[in-house]
Design an enzyme around this catalytic site. Structure first.
Site, PDB file in Angstrom:
ATOM      1  N   ARG A  35      -9.195 -66.704 -15.671  1.00 47.75           N
ATOM      2  CA  ARG A  35      -9.333 -66.915 -17.122  1.00 47.75           C
ATOM      3  C   ARG A  35     -10.401 -65.984 -17.667  1.00 47.75           C
ATOM      4  NH1 ARG A  35     -10.681 -72.157 -14.916  1.00 47.75           N
ATOM      5  NH2 ARG A  35     -12.901 -72.190 -14.439  1.00 47.75           N
ATOM      6  N   ASP A  43     -18.473 -64.119 -11.022  1.00 47.68           N
ATOM      7  CA  ASP A  43     -18.348 -65.558 -10.770  1.00 47.68           C
ATOM      8  C   ASP A  43     -18.336 -65.853  -9.271  1.00 47.68           C
ATOM      9  OD1 ASP A  43     -18.090 -68.213 -11.407  1.00 47.68           O
ATOM     10  OD2 ASP A  43     -15.954 -68.114 -11.882  1.00 47.68           O
ATOM     11  N   GLY A  44     -18.809 -67.050  -8.935  1.00 51.78           N
ATOM     12  CA  GLY A  44     -18.717 -67.512  -7.550  1.00 51.78           C
ATOM     13  C   GLY A  44     -20.044 -67.566  -6.805  1.00 51.78           C
ATOM     14  N   ASN A  45     -21.145 -67.405  -7.514  1.00 49.27           N
ATOM     15  CA  ASN A  45     -22.454 -67.473  -6.840  1.00 49.27           C
ATOM     16  C   ASN A  45     -22.682 -68.854  -6.223  1.00 49.27           C
ATOM     17  OD1 ASN A  45     -22.939 -64.960  -7.851  1.00 49.27           O
ATOM     18  ND2 ASN A  45     -24.405 -65.591  -9.406  1.00 49.27           N
ATOM     19  N   ASN A  48     -23.421 -71.434 -20.589  1.00 50.66           N
ATOM     20  CA  ASN A  48     -24.271 -71.659 -19.418  1.00 50.66           C
ATOM     21  C   ASN A  48     -25.545 -72.449 -19.743  1.00 50.66           C
ATOM     22  OD1 ASN A  48     -23.511 -68.520 -17.692  1.00 50.66           O
ATOM     23  ND2 ASN A  48     -22.638 -70.559 -17.422  1.00 50.66           N
ATOM     24  N   SER A  88     -12.741 -66.832 -20.196  1.00 52.04           N
ATOM     25  CA  SER A  88     -14.011 -67.518 -20.462  1.00 52.04           C
ATOM     26  C   SER A  88     -14.836 -66.906 -21.594  1.00 52.04           C
ATOM     27  CB  SER A  88     -14.844 -67.594 -19.174  1.00 52.04           C
ATOM     28  OG  SER A  88     -14.158 -68.306 -18.187  1.00 52.04           O
ATOM     29  N   ARG A 147     -20.508 -71.187  -5.314  1.00 53.59           N
ATOM     30  CA  ARG A 147     -19.640 -71.488  -4.150  1.00 53.59           C
ATOM     31  C   ARG A 147     -20.031 -70.655  -2.942  1.00 53.59           C
ATOM     32  NH1 ARG A 147     -14.454 -70.406  -7.227  1.00 53.59           N
ATOM     33  NH2 ARG A 147     -15.992 -69.611  -8.704  1.00 53.59           N
ATOM     34  N   ARG A 175     -27.852 -73.519  -4.955  1.00 55.41           N
ATOM     35  CA  ARG A 175     -27.133 -72.620  -5.862  1.00 55.41           C
ATOM     36  C   ARG A 175     -27.976 -71.405  -6.238  1.00 55.41           C
ATOM     37  NH1 ARG A 175     -22.715 -74.173  -8.448  1.00 55.41           N
ATOM     38  NH2 ARG A 175     -23.246 -72.971 -10.296  1.00 55.41           N
ATOM     39  N   HIS A 210     -27.376 -67.236  -6.745  1.00 57.91           N
ATOM     40  CA  HIS A 210     -27.714 -66.376  -7.889  1.00 57.91           C
ATOM     41  C   HIS A 210     -28.599 -65.207  -7.428  1.00 57.91           C
ATOM     42  CE1 HIS A 210     -25.691 -69.090 -10.464  1.00 57.91           C
ATOM     43  NE2 HIS A 210     -26.605 -70.036 -10.457  1.00 57.91           N
ATOM     44  N   GLU A 259      -6.968 -53.909 -18.913  1.00 59.41           N
ATOM     45  CA  GLU A 259      -6.278 -54.365 -17.705  1.00 59.41           C
ATOM     46  C   GLU A 259      -7.208 -55.375 -17.034  1.00 59.41           C
ATOM     47  OE1 GLU A 259      -3.264 -53.423 -16.492  1.00 59.41           O
ATOM     48  OE2 GLU A 259      -2.939 -52.131 -18.231  1.00 59.41           O
TER      49      GLU A 259
HETATM   50  C1  FPP Z   1     -21.402 -67.538 -12.064  1.00 53.97           C
HETATM   51  O1  FPP Z   1     -21.462 -68.140 -10.824  1.00 53.97           O
HETATM   52  C2  FPP Z   1     -22.546 -66.682 -12.210  1.00 53.97           C
HETATM   53  C3  FPP Z   1     -23.525 -66.825 -13.105  1.00 53.97           C
HETATM   54  C4  FPP Z   1     -23.562 -67.911 -14.117  1.00 53.97           C
HETATM   55  C5  FPP Z   1     -24.654 -65.924 -13.102  1.00 53.97           C
HETATM   56  C6  FPP Z   1     -24.321 -64.494 -12.929  1.00 53.97           C
HETATM   57  C7  FPP Z   1     -25.557 -63.760 -12.830  1.00 53.97           C
HETATM   58  C8  FPP Z   1     -25.860 -62.883 -11.867  1.00 53.97           C
HETATM   59  C9  FPP Z   1     -24.975 -62.523 -10.797  1.00 53.97           C
HETATM   60  C10 FPP Z   1     -27.130 -62.171 -11.902  1.00 53.97           C
HETATM   61  C11 FPP Z   1     -27.062 -60.952 -12.742  1.00 53.97           C
HETATM   62  C12 FPP Z   1     -28.309 -60.283 -12.615  1.00 53.97           C
HETATM   63  C13 FPP Z   1     -28.924 -59.563 -13.568  1.00 53.97           C
HETATM   64  C14 FPP Z   1     -30.210 -58.952 -13.227  1.00 53.97           C
HETATM   65  C15 FPP Z   1     -28.383 -59.379 -14.917  1.00 53.97           C
HETATM   66  P1  FPP Z   1     -21.383 -69.720 -10.764  1.00 53.97           P
HETATM   67  O2  FPP Z   1     -22.771 -70.246 -10.652  1.00 53.97           O
HETATM   68  O3  FPP Z   1     -20.611 -70.239 -11.916  1.00 53.97           O
HETATM   69  O4  FPP Z   1     -20.624 -69.899  -9.422  1.00 53.97           O
HETATM   70  P2  FPP Z   1     -19.593 -71.063  -9.084  1.00 53.97           P
HETATM   71  O5  FPP Z   1     -18.432 -70.908 -10.039  1.00 53.97           O
HETATM   72  O6  FPP Z   1     -19.213 -70.750  -7.678  1.00 53.97           O
HETATM   73  O7  FPP Z   1     -20.314 -72.359  -9.243  1.00 53.97           O
END
Ligand code: FPP
Length: 228
Positions: free
Chosen positions: A183, A15-17, A63, A185, A19, A28, A32, A196
């Site tokens: 959490r 999580d956190g891409n 999502n 989720s 932000r 955004r 990712h 853990e």
């Molecule tokens: C949550 O960040 C992240 C996701 C919904 C996507 C996670 C996916 C990847 C990291 C890519 C994985 C790659 C492969 C090849 C499987 P968010 O967008 O909810 O961030 P935010 O909470 O900061 O808005």
């Protein structure tokens, strides 16, 4: 590296891409994209360490409710990322298991993912589970419906566990969540019974080997009693 008791199975809520990108005034999708790089690095490290199973939450059932553009870009990044990383997974003897309702993805995308999974199916090293269009409640409901179809009128915990996407794999020992939220989720609801948890404020694109070692160090200091 400190002497760590390495868990068999680590699962990660990445999580956190968004932000991470916002902090850099980037779109955004740039977050990712950086998240895919972090994913590849983490898989490499876990495989090199000899972990048995790594599960990542890449795309939740919820999502799909994000803006269409973001969903499209995210799926494209993930499918391209998995395809691009395939030769390296083959070299590292990694086996891929896709977990989730893949029927919701387009045919081309589904076919391409299934083909990668198939080509890696004889590998015997780390099992990499990628949760796509995944929801823990849906997974349990599907398992129960399968048991009903089989004609069962009473079920055991083993019956349910055996019909989950994770059937045959050990439960996660450690579940890491990046991005500051505390959490679960809808992630691995059944399998997490004795896991853990490790929560960190670090955004997923910044979660590097050093951060992973921190999580493993915290895990290795915990005493697991499994309710005893
Ligand atoms: C949550 O960040 C992240 C996701 C919904 C996507 C996670 C996916 C990847 C990291 C890519 C994985 C790659 C492969 C090849 C499987 P968010 O967008 O909810 O961030 P935010 O909470 O900061 O808005």
């Amino acid at each position: 590296m400190p002497d760590l008791s390495i868990p068999r199975h680590v699962a990660i809520i990445m999580d956190g891409n968004g932000r991470w990108a916002k902090k850099r005034l980037l779109p955004r999708t740039a977050g990712h994209k950086a998240g895919v790089d972090s994913f590849v690095n983490t898989v490499d490290t876990c495989s090199d360490m000899g972990l048995e199973v790594l599960t990542v939450y890449a795309f939740s059932a919820e999502n799909w409710n994000r803006p269409k553009d973001e969903v499209g870009a995210l799926i494209e990044l993930m499918v391209n990322g998995i395809n691009k990383y395939e030769p390296e997974m083959m070299r590292k003897n990694i086996k891929l298991r896709l977990m989730g309702d893949l029927s919701l993805f387009g045919e081309k995308c589904r076919g391409s993912l299934a083909a990668v999974q198939q080509r890696l199916s004889n590998n015997t090293g780390m099992v990499l589970c990628i949760c796509l269009s995944y929801g823990g409640r849906q997974e349990i409901v599907n398992a129960v419906n399968e048991l009903i179809k089989e004609g069962k009128t009473s079920v055991t915990a083993d019956d349910i566990a055996g019909r989950l996407y994770s059937s045959g794999l050990p439960d996660p020992d450690l579940i890491i969540r990046t991005g500051g939220e505390c959490r679960t989720s809808n992630f691995l609801l059944w399998q997490s019974a004795y896991a853990e948890y490790y929560f960190t404020d670090v955004f997923w694109p910044d979660f590097d080997k050093k951060e992973l070692m921190r999580a493993l160090e915290s895990y290795s200091k915990r005493q697991r009693r499994f309710g005893r």
